[in-house]
Design a protein around this motif. Structure first.
Motif, short mmCIF file in Angstrom:
data_model
loop_
_atom_site.label_atom_id
_atom_site.label_comp_id
_atom_site.label_asym_id
_atom_site.label_seq_id
_atom_site.Cartn_x
_atom_site.Cartn_y
_atom_site.Cartn_z
N ALA A 141 11.92 7.61 -0.61
CA ALA A 141 12.36 6.36 -1.24
C ALA A 141 12.35 6.43 -2.76
N VAL A 168 5.52 6.39 1.38
CA VAL A 168 5.52 6.81 -0.02
C VAL A 168 4.08 7.00 -0.47
N ASP A 170 1.41 6.06 -3.15
CA ASP A 170 1.26 4.89 -4.01
C ASP A 170 1.40 5.25 -5.49
N TYR A 188 6.24 3.20 -6.28
CA TYR A 188 6.02 1.90 -5.64
C TYR A 188 4.54 1.64 -5.43
N LEU A 193 7.20 -1.78 -2.51
CA LEU A 193 7.80 -1.20 -1.31
C LEU A 193 8.31 -2.32 -0.39
N VAL A 209 3.10 -3.45 5.57
CA VAL A 209 2.77 -2.31 4.69
C VAL A 209 1.27 -2.04 4.81
#
Length: 228
Positions: A141, A168, A170, A188, A193, A209
Motif C-alpha cells: 500500500a 503495512v 506502522d 500509514y 490505513l 484494523v
C-alpha cells in the motif's frame, strides 16, 4: 504522507549512504535488474510474519478465488495456493523482475492452471467485477496511487461479502528506516490505513484494523475490509 527518517541532530550519514537508501527505496517500490532480484529474495524473508498474519486474517476457503496485488517474488502466491487447493489464485505485479521470480517459484501451479500471474497496473485490474472472495496486499500500500484508484479497483473485483486484507508496517516503525523516505513510500498509522480503505469505497463499519508486534520491535498493521 510519509515521514522522512532523518539522522539525529549533529549526526550525518556517510556520503554514499543516502544514495544507497534511495536506491533501496526505489527497488522496493519497483524491483528491477539484478539488484531487484536480490531485493526480492530479501523480501521473501522479511515478509514471512506479515504474510502469516495477513493470510490468517483473509481466512480463504478451499474453493475460493483469491487475488494478490503486488505479489513480489511469489511467496504469498504459493501460500495462498496451499490454502485453496480447489480454488484459484490470481496475482498482479508491476515489476517484470518479480513476475519472473514468482512464475519460477510457482511454476507447477501455473502450469496446472491453479495460479495465474499477470504484469500490470494496480489502478486497472484486468478482472471483471465481483471476481474474487478475497484480495491480499502485503507491504504494497505504500506504493498505491494518491488518487486511491488501486483500492477502488480492489473493492470492484471483490464479491459481496468478500474481504480485502492489507498489511503495512506502522509509520512509527518506518520512520526509523532511512530507505522509506517520502519520495518512495507513503506510510500509514491505523487511522490513515482506515482512511485509505474508506476513500477506496469500503464502509467504515466494514473495516477492522489490528496492530501486531513483530520481531525486532516492528509494529505491523493488518486491515480487514469487507465488501458490502
Amino acid at each position: 504522507m510519509a515521514e522522512d527518517a532523518r539522522p539525529v541532530a549533529g549526526a550525518s550519514w556517510p556520503a554514499p549512504l543516502p544514495r544507497l537508501w534511495h536506491w533501496l527505496g526505489r527497488q522496493l517500490a519497483h524491483p528491477e535488474g539484478g539488484g531487484g532480484a536480490l531485493v526480492g529474495r530479501a523480501m521473501s524473508l522479511a515478509n514471512r510474519a506479515p504474510y502469516r498474519l495477513a493470510i490468517e486474517a483473509l481466512r480463504p476457503a478451499q474453493r475460493d478465488r483469491v487475488l494478490e496485488v503486488g505479489f513480489g517474488p511469489g511467496a504469498g502466491i504459493a501460500a495462498l495456493a496451499e490454502c485453496v487447493p480447489g480454488g484459484h489464485v490470481a496475482g498482479i505485479e508491476g515489476s517484470p523482475a518479480m513476475l519472473r521470480l514468482a512464475a519460477a517459484r510457482n511454476s507447477g501451479a501455473v502450469a496446472g492452471g491453479q495460479v495465474e500471474l499477470k504484469e500490470g497496473d494496480f489502478r486497472d485490474l484486468p478482472w471483471a467485477d465481483a471476481s474474487f472472495e478475497g484480495v491480499l496486499a502485503v507491504n504494497v500500500a505504500y506504493f498505491f496511487d494518491a488518487a486511491g484508484l488501486a483500492v477502488s479497483e480492489i473493492r470492484r473485483v471483490l464479491k459481496p461479502g468478500g474481504r480485502a486484507v492489507l498489511y503495512v508496517t506502522d509509520r512509527s516503525t518506518m520512520a526509523r528506516w532511512p530507505f522509506a523516505g517520502a519520495d518512495t513510500h507513503v506510510t500509514y498509522d491505523a487511522a490513515g490505513l482506515r482512511r485509505l480503505l474508506i476513500e477506496g469505497g469500503f464502509r467504515d463499519a466494514d473495516i477492522r484494523v489490528v496492530a501486531h508486534r513483530l520481531p525486532f520491535g516492528v509494529e505491523g498493521l493488518v486491515a480487514v475490509a469487507r465488501a458490502a
